[in-house]
Design a protein around this motif. Structure first.
Motif, mmCIF file in Angstrom:
data_model
loop_
_atom_site.group_PDB
_atom_site.id
_atom_site.type_symbol
_atom_site.label_atom_id
_atom_site.label_comp_id
_atom_site.label_asym_id
_atom_site.label_seq_id
_atom_site.Cartn_x
_atom_site.Cartn_y
_atom_site.Cartn_z
ATOM 1 N N GLN A 242 54.230 8.040 20.270
ATOM 2 C CA GLN A 242 54.030 8.643 18.951
ATOM 3 C C GLN A 242 54.052 7.537 17.909
ATOM 4 O OE1 GLN A 242 56.570 12.473 18.642
ATOM 5 N NE2 GLN A 242 57.571 11.235 20.204
ATOM 6 N N HIS A 272 55.181 19.287 20.288
ATOM 7 C CA HIS A 272 55.223 19.304 18.822
ATOM 8 C C HIS A 272 56.233 18.298 18.269
ATOM 9 C CE1 HIS A 272 52.530 22.647 18.763
ATOM 10 N NE2 HIS A 272 53.358 23.438 19.409
ATOM 11 N N SER A 273 56.633 17.346 19.081
ATOM 12 C CA SER A 273 57.624 16.356 18.666
ATOM 13 C C SER A 273 57.141 15.562 17.457
ATOM 14 C CB SER A 273 57.912 15.397 19.826
ATOM 15 O OG SER A 273 58.765 14.348 19.424
ATOM 16 N N VAL A 274 58.043 15.361 16.499
ATOM 17 C CA VAL A 274 57.775 14.551 15.306
ATOM 18 C C VAL A 274 58.833 13.458 15.259
ATOM 19 C CG1 VAL A 274 57.673 14.514 12.782
ATOM 20 C CG2 VAL A 274 56.788 16.498 14.042
ATOM 21 N N GLY A 282 54.846 17.994 9.957
ATOM 22 C CA GLY A 282 54.430 17.671 11.322
ATOM 23 C C GLY A 282 52.979 17.228 11.424
ATOM 24 N N SER A 285 52.587 14.844 14.307
ATOM 25 C CA SER A 285 53.280 15.217 15.542
ATOM 26 C C SER A 285 52.518 14.681 16.755
ATOM 27 C CB SER A 285 53.402 16.738 15.648
ATOM 28 O OG SER A 285 52.123 17.330 15.827
#
Length: 485
Positions: A242, A272-274, A282, A285
């Motif tokens: 990310q 949906h990790s931010v 997000g 994300s």
């Protein structure tokens, strides 16, 4: 080659002075060497022993200017979180020139014309993070800027909650520092067409020299950038990377990973990790990254459309998502040891089911693939189930995996070899970097150099660091970071 024998060249002053500022560094107080990368020394033919001399620290700190170098900072614009900012630039970076087509840049060297409300400094913690992750990405085969060296200091810098930190400088190298935001800046003001042609020619000379004499070279440059960016995003997604802040001013026209801020490699899988705590909506994300990249490339098309066919650019951009998915499936099949040629659709359904199972089971993403690589057979998967919070989603998925292997007649030994080449034992996680940062603040830089060694050799055993091959402790999993991180 000795440090004093390096002869840098500067080619940016061909542009109008409004696009850059000649600027000298503001040296840090009491600078000292923390680490240097031998593999990056090789890129510029610098003798390793030179990095251990006082002059090398003075060079990074801006006290010593090499032959041919004329330090400067670049101006650019950018869309930040979707909103256009007409004036940005190297607010804490100074370009020194290039050698062997590698452009040298110090980050954290003091105020420039483009610092805005900033102080032009980089703190020790963010510098350690960028230094190590640059080399980690390269070792995984993911296109990236590189890092030659890291120096620390006693220089006081103020950041979050008025905490007093110390300043540091990373010496970065890259084939190019041009961003989509650079094109946005050049497309405004007087004579935008002339300025854009000059910039596009510069980028072609740097990153696409085979196109120099082609007709429609600006369109072809864009087409290649779309293709390379699709592959880059596929690599990010397949390895769970990310970026955190994929603004157009952080998006390379050479399709490199550039400007490491609140980045992260996925801990337990969450689509949906931010990783950036300032990204409240997000936008950046994990799951949004390919679409944001496509959006950035669309923004570039509006600038380039002033010197070539906008419709052709936009038409080609429509292929981005399908190419990104194709590349992503290729890597994901490799991570599972599957010969993609034995499938009809890249095993798409299996991959969708896998991501659902990974998320439901709350398992460490890259550890999962490493543990699959170690399996002696696919009937005993206890080593994988033992690191999952919930076991049944993965048990069910493995039944589908085994059935597909049987139907496609995949060769187990070839699968193992493919996985060994694709799945590293070590992926640099934020909790590891934080451990190195914590001891570095006490003046102990051994772990910084140990992590550099691991980062540059992620497929090696490193038996003394076996714990880093295990899942991220849950209390440190998927932590969000700030832009000053």
């Amino acid at each position: 080659m000795k440090l004093d024998e390096l002869n840098l060249e500067v080619d940016y002053f061909q542009f109008d002075e409004k696009f850059y500022e000649k600027v000298d560094a503001t040296p840090l107080n009491n600078p000292f060497l923390i680490s240097y990368s031998k593999s990056v020394c090789d890129l510029i033919n610098l003798d390793y022993k030179e990095c251990e001399k006082e002059d090398f620290v003075k060079f990074i700190n801006g006290e010593k200017v090499l032959k041919g170098s004329i330090p400067f900072s670049m101006a650019y614009a950018g869309h930040q979180f979707g909103y256009f900012v007409p004036q940005l630039g190297d607010g804490r970076a100074i370009n020194l020139g290039y050698i062997n087509n590698w452009h040298l840049q110090t980050k954290g060297s003091g105020l420039t014309k483009y610092s805005r409300q900033g102080d032009g400094r980089a703190v020790l913690r963010s510098s350690i993070r960028e230094y190590i992750i640059s080399e980690a990405m390269h070792a995984l085969g993911i296109p990236t800027t590189r890092a030659l060296a890291l120096i620390g200091s006693s220089h006081k810098v103020y950041r979050d909650y008025l905490e007093v930190e110390t300043g540091a400088i990373v010496l970065r190298v890259s084939p190019s520092w041009i961003r989509i935001g650079t094109f946005e800046f050049f497309s405004r003001g007087k004579n935008p067409e002339n300025n854009l042609r000059q910039l596009a020619n510069y980028v072609i000379n740097q990153s696409y020299p085979h196109l120099k004499n082609d007709e429609d070279k600006y369109e072809k440059m864009y087409f290649e950038l779309v293709d390379k960016s699709a592959k880059l995003l596929a690599q990010w997604m397949a390895y769970g990377f990310q970026h955190g802040v994929i603004n157009t001013d952080n998006f390379s026209t050479a399709a490199l990973t550039i400007d490491y801020g609140p980045f992260a490699f996925m801990d337990h899988f969450s689509k949906h990790s931010v990783c950036n705590h300032t990204d409240m909506e997000g936008r950046y994300s994990y799951n949004n990254q390919p679409e944001i990249a496509r959006w950035n490339l669309e923004i570039l098309a509006y600038s380039l459309g002033k010197i070539c066919s906008f419709q052709k650019l936009i038409s080609y951009l429509k292929t981005f998502m399908s190419k990104q998915q194709e590349e992503y499936l290729k890597i994901m099949n490799q991570r599972l040891g599957l010969d993609i040629d034995l499938s009809d659709d890249g095993n798409l359904d299996l991959m969708i089911d896998l991501l659902e199972a990974l998320e439901e089971s709350k398992i460490d993403y890259n550890c999962f693939f490493y543990e699959v690589t170690k399996l002696e057979n696919f009937d005993n998967i206890s080593s994988i189930l033992d690191i999952a919070v919930f076991r049944s989603p993965l048990e069910n998925w493995f039944e589908k995996y085994k059935q597909l292997i049987k139907i496609q007649k995949q060769d187990f030994f070839k699968m193992k070899e493919l996985m060994k080449k694709t799945n590293p034992k070590f992926v640099i996680k934020n909790y590891m970097l934080q451990e190195a940062i914590d001891v570095a603040k006490q003046g102990d830089f051994k772990l910084v150099n140990d992590l550099l060694k691991i980062a540059q050799n992620p497929f090696s055993e490193h038996k003394e660091f076996e714990r880093y091959a295990k899942p991220t402790p849950l209390e440190y999993s998927n932590i969000k970071l700030s832009c000053s991180s």
